[in-house]
Design a protein around this motif. Structure first.
Motif, PDB file in Angstrom:
ATOM      1  N   GLN A   1       0.808  -1.227   0.000  1.00  0.00           N
ATOM      2  CA  GLN A   1       0.000   0.000   0.000  1.00  0.00           C
ATOM      3  C   GLN A   1       0.841   1.277   0.000  1.00  0.00           C
ATOM      4  O   GLN A   1       0.282   2.373   0.037  1.00  0.00           O
ATOM      5  N   ASN A   2       2.157   1.130  -0.074  1.00  0.00           N
ATOM      6  CA  ASN A   2       3.035   2.308   0.005  1.00  0.00           C
ATOM      7  C   ASN A   2       3.185   2.962  -1.369  1.00  0.00           C
ATOM      8  O   ASN A   2       3.797   2.404  -2.284  1.00  0.00           O
ATOM      9  N   GLU A   3       2.630   4.165  -1.498  1.00  0.00           N
ATOM     10  CA  GLU A   3       2.640   4.889  -2.779  1.00  0.00           C
ATOM     11  C   GLU A   3       4.045   5.298  -3.214  1.00  0.00           C
ATOM     12  O   GLU A   3       4.269   5.631  -4.383  1.00  0.00           O
ATOM     13  N   LYS A   4       5.019   5.232  -2.293  1.00  0.00           N
ATOM     14  CA  LYS A   4       6.391   5.636  -2.661  1.00  0.00           C
ATOM     15  C   LYS A   4       7.008   4.679  -3.682  1.00  0.00           C
ATOM     16  O   LYS A   4       7.940   5.049  -4.398  1.00  0.00           O
ATOM     17  N   TYR A   5       6.471   3.455  -3.749  1.00  0.00           N
ATOM     18  CA  TYR A   5       7.021   2.495  -4.715  1.00  0.00           C
ATOM     19  C   TYR A   5       6.600   2.814  -6.156  1.00  0.00           C
ATOM     20  O   TYR A   5       7.112   2.213  -7.091  1.00  0.00           O
TER      21      TYR A   5
ATOM     22  N   GLU B   1      12.361   7.968  -8.520  1.00  0.00           N
ATOM     23  CA  GLU B   1      12.216   6.871  -9.475  1.00  0.00           C
ATOM     24  C   GLU B   1      11.330   5.766  -8.893  1.00  0.00           C
ATOM     25  O   GLU B   1      11.452   5.413  -7.716  1.00  0.00           O
ATOM     26  N   ALA B   2      10.443   5.237  -9.718  1.00  0.00           N
ATOM     27  CA  ALA B   2       9.501   4.201  -9.269  1.00  0.00           C
ATOM     28  C   ALA B   2      10.098   2.803  -9.399  1.00  0.00           C
ATOM     29  O   ALA B   2      10.909   2.540 -10.284  1.00  0.00           O
ATOM     30  N   ILE B   3       9.669   1.908  -8.501  1.00  0.00           N
ATOM     31  CA  ILE B   3      10.022   0.485  -8.598  1.00  0.00           C
ATOM     32  C   ILE B   3       8.873  -0.284  -9.234  1.00  0.00           C
ATOM     33  O   ILE B   3       9.072  -1.192 -10.039  1.00  0.00           O
ATOM     34  N   ILE B   4       7.640   0.109  -8.881  1.00  0.00           N
ATOM     35  CA  ILE B   4       6.426  -0.569  -9.357  1.00  0.00           C
ATOM     36  C   ILE B   4       5.669   0.349 -10.318  1.00  0.00           C
ATOM     37  O   ILE B   4       5.437   1.513  -9.993  1.00  0.00           O
ATOM     38  N   PRO B   5       5.254  -0.161 -11.490  1.00  0.00           N
ATOM     39  CA  PRO B   5       4.438   0.667 -12.395  1.00  0.00           C
ATOM     40  C   PRO B   5       3.115   1.051 -11.733  1.00  0.00           C
ATOM     41  O   PRO B   5       2.550   0.277 -10.957  1.00  0.00           O
ATOM     42  N   LYS B   6       2.642   2.247 -12.036  1.00  0.00           N
ATOM     43  CA  LYS B   6       1.411   2.756 -11.425  1.00  0.00           C
ATOM     44  C   LYS B   6       0.230   1.828 -11.691  1.00  0.00           C
ATOM     45  O   LYS B   6      -0.621   1.606 -10.821  1.00  0.00           O
ATOM     46  N   GLU B   7       0.167   1.264 -12.905  1.00  0.00           N
ATOM     47  CA  GLU B   7      -0.945   0.377 -13.271  1.00  0.00           C
ATOM     48  C   GLU B   7      -0.968  -0.849 -12.365  1.00  0.00           C
ATOM     49  O   GLU B   7      -2.026  -1.278 -11.896  1.00  0.00           O
ATOM     50  N   LEU B   8       0.229  -1.419 -12.113  1.00  0.00           N
ATOM     51  CA  LEU B   8       0.334  -2.612 -11.271  1.00  0.00           C
ATOM     52  C   LEU B   8      -0.061  -2.282  -9.832  1.00  0.00           C
ATOM     53  O   LEU B   8      -0.758  -3.053  -9.166  1.00  0.00           O
ATOM     54  N   PHE B   9       0.360  -1.119  -9.345  1.00  0.00           N
ATOM     55  CA  PHE B   9       0.026  -0.678  -7.986  1.00  0.00           C
ATOM     56  C   PHE B   9      -1.488  -0.570  -7.824  1.00  0.00           C
ATOM     57  O   PHE B   9      -2.050  -1.034  -6.826  1.00  0.00           O
TER      58      PHE B   9
END
Length: 402
Positions: free
Chosen positions: A132-136, A172-180
């Motif tokens: 649930q962490n939006e920082k990823y 920089e993101a680790i997880i794509p927004k769509e996947l999150f």
């Protein structure tokens, strides 16, 4: 001090020349304590104002020491730690493949992977916080907690105590927004499983691949794995929960032997593989249909409009003029964008699942596979049991009657 005085114990402050047993000394202590408290309160207020200013400027401050996936460079900017980023990606992937929070944690423990705090045990709450962490996704929600008492330094979750600030693309993101967003939808789905005519709440289970995805075609409730004791021998079967709890008067749907249920699922999968190139062609047509429904252009238009409105708001605020109407417009635009982002994530996820199925068919076409929990978690969306047949739904959107 008063407790010591009651026991006839004096405290002498040499620097201030104060004796607590002296009446004058107690007055001086009270005054000095009051001044110290005011100073502490003033300092706390200044720190709060400084933080508020940083938040308003969109400056992100993160304690990276217990933040898996990131560290800081010489300039204090968040940068990705590739080895830890792979662990984060694994957690997101396994969750979408049907694993529970407990199951993901046990898998990490088995592989000897430590938590961000360096501990060997992974708690379900720790896994959920990562999910649930939006920082990823490269964003940051600021001021999640607030200090409610400057003396005890007690912090609580910010539930309207102070404004929160959401900074997009701060690192920089680790997880794509769509996947999150897909993961957030799945978290919501698992927390809100209501089935049957009475919309009974059911607990999500990932113990078996078909748990929580096998449904009754008669009443709509889920099927549960249980067993019959036949002459001292256990035989595993799947039964409608409504029928188990309320009897055949409420739901008359059949009990299914486990090997028959598994057989129906694998018949559908092997039929899919037997379709070979024709099935791939159909799936590729589905991808083109999904691409045609993209909301990317609408999101881009809203982003441009938001940028304009925000600039207008800053100008009005600097002039000391009323900007409430603009703030309302910005909130409405953000809500619209969020709806479109969720829709876009859903389409993107569907596209991804179709591509995964195409790759699966290419690798296995014309082969006959046997039942495997891991495979079922990956490609099967649901199984619906009827009196004389099953309907197997794949995550790509394809359905088969068996």
């Amino acid at each position: 001090m008063r407790q010591l005085k009651d026991k006839n114990i004096s405290v002498y402050f040499e620097k201030e020349n104060i004796n607590t047993m002296d009446a004058k000394g107690e007055v001086l202590l009270t005054i000095m304590a009051s001044l110290a408290q005011q100073e502490s309160q003033s300092l706390s207020q200044n720190v709060k104002l400084g933080l508020q200013y940083r938040y308003q400027q969109g400056k992100v401050q993160v304690n990276h020491k217990r933040f898996m996936g990131y560290t800081k460079d010489e300039d204090g900017n968040l940068i990705i730690v590739s080895e830890e980023a792979e662990i984060i990606k694994r957690i997101y992937r396994e969750y979408l493949e049907g694993q529970s929070l407990v199951g993901i944690g046990r898998g990490l423990e088995k592989d000897g992977i430590l938590t961000a705090a360096g501990k060997p045990r992974w708690r379900p709450e720790s896994v959920k916080k990562i999910l649930q962490n939006e920082k990823y996704i490269g964003d940051a929600l600021l001021q999640k907690t607030v200090t409610v008492d400057f003396l005890t330094k007690k912090r609580v979750k910010n539930e309207g105590h102070l404004p929160q600030y959401y900074v997009e693309n701060s690192h920089e993101a680790i997880i794509p927004k769509e996947l999150f967003l897909q993961v957030q939808e799945e978290i919501h789905r698992r927390s809100n499983i209501y089935t049957g005519e009475g919309k009974n709440k059911r607990i999500y289970s990932s113990k078996y691949a078909l748990s929580a995805i096998t449904f009754c075609g008669d009443c709509g409730d889920i099927y549960r794995r249980t067993y019959w004791n036949i002459h001292g021998r256990k035989e595993f079967v799947w039964r409608c929960v409504t029928r188990i709890e309320q009897g055949p008067e409420v739901c008359k749907n059949r009990t299914v032997k486990e090997d028959k249920l598994y057989g129906a699922v694998m018949t559908a999968i092997n039929k899919l593989l037997a379709g070979g190139n024709n099935m791939i062609k159909t799936l590729e047509e589905n991808i083109h249909a999904v691409i045609g429904e993209t909301t990317e252009y609408q999101i881009s238009e809203i982003n441009n409009l938001l940028e304009e409105k925000q600039k207008e708001l800053i100008k009005l605020a600097n002039k000391g003029q009323d900007y409430e109407h603009l703030a309302d417009e910005i909130d409405e635009l953000r809500d619209k964008r969020q709806i479109l982002l969720v829709e876009d994530a859903s389409l993107s996820g569907e596209n991804e699942r179709i591509n995964e199925l195409i790759e699966f068919i290419r690798k296995n076409k014309f082969r006959t596979l046997e039942y495997d929990d891991k495979l079922v978690r990956k490609i099967i969306q649901s199984v619906t049991v009827y009196e004389d047949h099953f309907v197997i739904a794949f995550k790509s959107g394809i359905e088969m009657e068996i």
